[in-house]
Scaffold this active site. Structure first.
Site, mmCIF file in Angstrom:
data_model
loop_
_atom_site.group_PDB
_atom_site.id
_atom_site.type_symbol
_atom_site.label_atom_id
_atom_site.label_comp_id
_atom_site.label_asym_id
_atom_site.label_seq_id
_atom_site.Cartn_x
_atom_site.Cartn_y
_atom_site.Cartn_z
ATOM 1 N N CYS A 1 -2.343 -4.165 -2.182
ATOM 2 C CA CYS A 1 -3.549 -3.525 -2.730
ATOM 3 C C CYS A 1 -4.797 -4.314 -2.356
ATOM 4 O O CYS A 1 -5.887 -3.783 -2.319
ATOM 5 C CB CYS A 1 -3.425 -3.438 -4.244
ATOM 6 N N LYS B 1 10.216 -0.990 -16.030
ATOM 7 C CA LYS B 1 10.777 -0.036 -15.066
ATOM 8 C C LYS B 1 10.312 -0.454 -13.669
ATOM 9 O O LYS B 1 9.158 -0.233 -13.288
ATOM 10 C CB LYS B 1 10.303 1.391 -15.354
ATOM 11 N N GLU C 1 -3.581 -1.675 -12.830
ATOM 12 C CA GLU C 1 -3.812 -2.353 -11.542
ATOM 13 C C GLU C 1 -3.509 -1.337 -10.454
ATOM 14 O O GLU C 1 -2.355 -1.118 -10.117
ATOM 15 C CB GLU C 1 -2.887 -3.563 -11.405
ATOM 16 N N GLU D 1 -6.413 4.266 1.620
ATOM 17 C CA GLU D 1 -5.681 3.003 1.654
ATOM 18 C C GLU D 1 -4.661 3.087 2.790
ATOM 19 O O GLU D 1 -3.817 3.979 2.790
ATOM 20 C CB GLU D 1 -4.976 2.839 0.300
HETATM 21 P P1 NAP Z 1 3.393 4.454 -7.111
HETATM 22 O O1 NAP Z 1 3.970 5.599 -6.391
HETATM 23 O O2 NAP Z 1 2.281 4.692 -8.052
HETATM 24 O O3 NAP Z 1 4.621 3.742 -7.834
HETATM 25 C C1 NAP Z 1 4.477 2.609 -8.631
HETATM 26 C C2 NAP Z 1 5.466 2.660 -9.760
HETATM 27 O O4 NAP Z 1 5.188 3.799 -10.558
HETATM 28 C C3 NAP Z 1 6.919 2.786 -9.329
HETATM 29 O O5 NAP Z 1 7.716 2.060 -10.214
HETATM 30 C C4 NAP Z 1 7.163 4.278 -9.483
HETATM 31 O O6 NAP Z 1 8.512 4.608 -9.701
HETATM 32 C C5 NAP Z 1 6.367 4.549 -10.728
HETATM 33 N N1 NAP Z 1 6.034 5.944 -10.961
HETATM 34 C C6 NAP Z 1 5.845 6.941 -10.072
HETATM 35 N N2 NAP Z 1 5.540 8.088 -10.745
HETATM 36 C C7 NAP Z 1 5.556 7.793 -12.072
HETATM 37 C C8 NAP Z 1 5.354 8.531 -13.280
HETATM 38 N N3 NAP Z 1 5.054 9.821 -13.256
HETATM 39 N N4 NAP Z 1 5.456 7.893 -14.452
HETATM 40 C C9 NAP Z 1 5.769 6.581 -14.487
HETATM 41 N N5 NAP Z 1 5.988 5.835 -13.403
HETATM 42 C C10 NAP Z 1 5.871 6.428 -12.204
HETATM 43 O O7 NAP Z 1 2.836 3.348 -6.123
HETATM 44 P P2 NAP Z 1 3.577 2.675 -4.901
HETATM 45 O O8 NAP Z 1 3.433 3.537 -3.708
HETATM 46 O O9 NAP Z 1 4.938 2.244 -5.288
HETATM 47 O O10 NAP Z 1 2.711 1.339 -4.762
HETATM 48 C C11 NAP Z 1 1.628 1.260 -3.933
HETATM 49 C C12 NAP Z 1 0.331 1.397 -4.722
HETATM 50 O O11 NAP Z 1 0.261 0.334 -5.677
HETATM 51 C C13 NAP Z 1 -0.868 1.229 -3.839
HETATM 52 O O12 NAP Z 1 -1.856 2.161 -4.176
HETATM 53 C C14 NAP Z 1 -1.327 -0.190 -4.159
HETATM 54 O O13 NAP Z 1 -2.689 -0.422 -3.903
HETATM 55 C C15 NAP Z 1 -1.004 -0.295 -5.602
HETATM 56 N N6 NAP Z 1 -0.913 -1.714 -6.014
HETATM 57 C C16 NAP Z 1 -1.892 -2.197 -6.813
HETATM 58 C C17 NAP Z 1 -1.872 -3.528 -7.178
HETATM 59 C C18 NAP Z 1 -2.940 -4.108 -8.046
HETATM 60 O O14 NAP Z 1 -2.729 -5.192 -8.606
HETATM 61 N N7 NAP Z 1 -4.085 -3.458 -8.225
HETATM 62 C C19 NAP Z 1 -0.827 -4.366 -6.740
HETATM 63 C C20 NAP Z 1 0.151 -3.823 -5.920
HETATM 64 C C21 NAP Z 1 0.099 -2.481 -5.575
HETATM 65 P P3 NAP Z 1 9.436 5.083 -8.475
HETATM 66 O O15 NAP Z 1 9.583 3.890 -7.603
HETATM 67 O O16 NAP Z 1 10.701 5.473 -9.113
HETATM 68 O O17 NAP Z 1 8.713 6.205 -7.801
#
Ligand code: NAP
Length: 485
Positions: free
Chosen positions: A291, A181, A257, A388
């Site tokens: 991240c 997804k 992650e 962040e």
């Molecule tokens: P996010 O809001 O957590 O979204 C990430 C993914 O999760 C998207 O596909 C989102 O779908 C989905 N999602 C949201 N709510 C969900 C739920 N209840 N159940 C299942 N999936 C759900 O994060 P983001 O804002 O897109 O990404 C930024 C974050 O990712 C930052 O905190 C960053 O540090 C972290 N990140 C971490 C790494 C690592 O390797 N540690 C790498 C890159 C990014 P939708 O798009 O449809 O909302």
């Protein structure tokens, strides 16, 4: 072929069991261009029932895929690596359109993300167990490595290709099937990738893709299904925690992650040119939307003014604009909410007493832009140091001693990336041992590498992607006891 045409109309859809199809009920959602907010195209919007159908396809393909020879699995990955490299220009344009990053940044991500295909094409043939005699000498102990089984992968919008290939490649190598997804803001790159993997010979049902704006329902439904054996998630800590809770009943294997709050330490013995160069990479890669992005600059008192002056000069020289235009260094942020969050952190820091050296505003006009910003004398308590940032802002705070800066660097719930600039070898070793982070970059701002174990600790999650460790996340172990003669 270029950009959007890499994903023809028929592929702006769900990919289930090797077929492109519409979502049940025909629902679709808009994909926007963050450079001006316009609608680029629409994509099929999977429901929970569609996600279930994707898991059906993954489960149906699992047994045959697990039996497929490791060399055959590796060669599919190798072909995918070559196809991605051939189409890198078009993929870069597509990614830049839906995510905003510059073409150079997109090329960088494609090269990095594609390395996971190459690395795991080589790892597929090196999966092995062990044989040993038990200590008493009576029994022979064998271990057999097996694929975990059907997986759910959820990826974020900031690296639409690499965050997928880091999961897809080891899963293919290990013999797992999967439902992916992608983030609903950037589904197109993943749909292009699914087409490439099919062309590379991946059997139907091994990879299934369900773009969806109903991500909560998709994850809840799939995690309630006992056939799902593993979840690998890259995204925010809040959503990661929710997925961990949802995994309890099914006791799924997990890789998380999550978010970061990377400290960037500059000691007074550092090569300042290298530190400024490293800061530009660690801060500005992906417009700060990473991240691993340097989030807190902790600089020794004696060199802080000079470091800040040089960094501000470099940041002020960057050109903002549409990611696909020539000469642009910094593209838009992902959406209006992101700009508001970054602007709020900067104005709070200034109200807390920080000095603004450059930037500090969102330019007028369309698109979600924020100017590269440097702040000096940011109090440790300011929210910009604890949250962040996810934007092009470098907050600098000074420190007096190594002991104090280590305590400050570790004083966060996160533990993903950290950076150290020093020429002292003994200090480098002390810091590598003392910093509570999954990754430490020494005199470099770039740590991501397919051959290295990427991952975090504490609220940054657990599990490792890439390196020799990456494939372990997709393997189970069965131990076999055989009496000796
Ligand atoms: P996010 O809001 O957590 O979204 C990430 C993914 O999760 C998207 O596909 C989102 O779908 C989905 N999602 C949201 N709510 C969900 C739920 N209840 N159940 C299942 N999936 C759900 O994060 P983001 O804002 O897109 O990404 C930024 C974050 O990712 C930052 O905190 C960053 O540090 C972290 N990140 C971490 C790494 C690592 O390797 N540690 C790498 C890159 C990014 P939708 O798009 O449809 O909302």
């Amino acid at each position: 072929m270029s950009g959007l045409s890499l994903v023809p109309e028929a592929q702006r859809a769900l990919y289930l069991g090797g077929r492109w199809r519409e979502a049940s009920g025909g629902r679709r959602f808009d994909v926007l261009d963050p450079a001006d907010g316009s609608v680029l195209t629409t994509v099929a919007d999977a429901s929970a029932a569609d996600a279930n159908a994707a898991l059906d396809a993954a489960v149906a393909a699992q047994a045959d895929w697990a039996r497929t020879a490791p060399r055959a699995r590796g060669e599919i990955l190798r072909r995918a690596f070559e196809l991605v490299a051939e189409r890198a220009d078009d993929l870069a344009e597509l990614m830049s359109l839906e995510m905003g990053k510059t073409i150079a940044e997109a090329r960088g991500e494609i090269n990095y993300g594609n390395e996971f295909f190459r690395w795991f094409s080589e790892e597929a043939v090196r999966i092995h167990g062990r044989w040993m005699q038990d200590p008493a000498g009576a029994t022979r102990l064998l271990t057999v490595r097996k694929p975990v089984g059907p997986c759910l992968f959820i990826t974020p919008w900031n690296f639409p290709l690499a965050m997928g290939t880091r999961k897809i490649a080891p899963a293919i190598a290990a013999g797992c099937t999967m439902v992916v997804k992608p983030a609903s803001q950037t589904p197109l790159t993943m749909l292009a990738l699914a087409g490439i993997l099919a062309e590379a010979g991946l059997p139907d049902g091994v990879l299934n893709v369900v773009p969806s704006t109903d991500s909560g329902a998709v994850s809840e439904t799939l995690q309630a299904d006992p056939r799902l054996r593993k979840v690998s998630f890259t995204g925010s800590t809040a959503v990661g925690r929710l997925l961990v809770r949802q995994s309890a009943d099914g006791l799924q294997r997990l890789s998380m992650e999550l978010g970061g709050n990377a400290p960037f330490l500059v000691f007074d013995d550092a090569d300042l040119d290298a530190a400024v160069e490293g800061a530009m990479v660690a801060k500005m890669r992906n417009m700060g939307e990473a991240c691993t992005a340097a989030n807190r600059f902790l600089v020794a008192e004696g060199v802080a003014e000079e470091f800040a002056r040089r960094l501000a000069e470099r940041m002020a020289g960057l050109r903002l604009g549409r990611g696909q235009d020539d000469g642009v260094d910094v593209g838009p942020l992902i959406d209006e909410k992101a700009v508001g969050a970054v602007a709020g952190l900067v104005s709070d820091a200034v109200a807390d007493g920080a000095r603004l050296l450059t930037g500090g505003s969102a330019p007028d006009g369309p698109g979600y832009f924020y100017s590269p910003t440097v702040l000096l004398d940011v109090p440790a308590f300011s929210a910009i140091n604890t949250e962040e940032i996810f934007g092009p802002v470098a907050p600098i705070t000074t420190f007096a001693t190594e002991a104090k800066v280590v305590a400050r660097a570790n004083g966060t719930e996160y533990g993903l990336a950290s950076y150290v600039f020093t020429r002292d070898l003994a200090r480098t070793i002390r810091l590598a041992e003392a910093l509570e982070f999954g990754m430490v970059g020494v005199n470099t701002g770039l740590i991501s590498n397919a051959a290295a174990p990427f991952g975090g600790m504490k609220s940054s999650g657990f599990g490792r992607e890439g390196g020799f460790e990456g494939i372990e996340e997709y393997l189970e172990t069965t131990y076999v006891a055989i009496p000796g003669s």
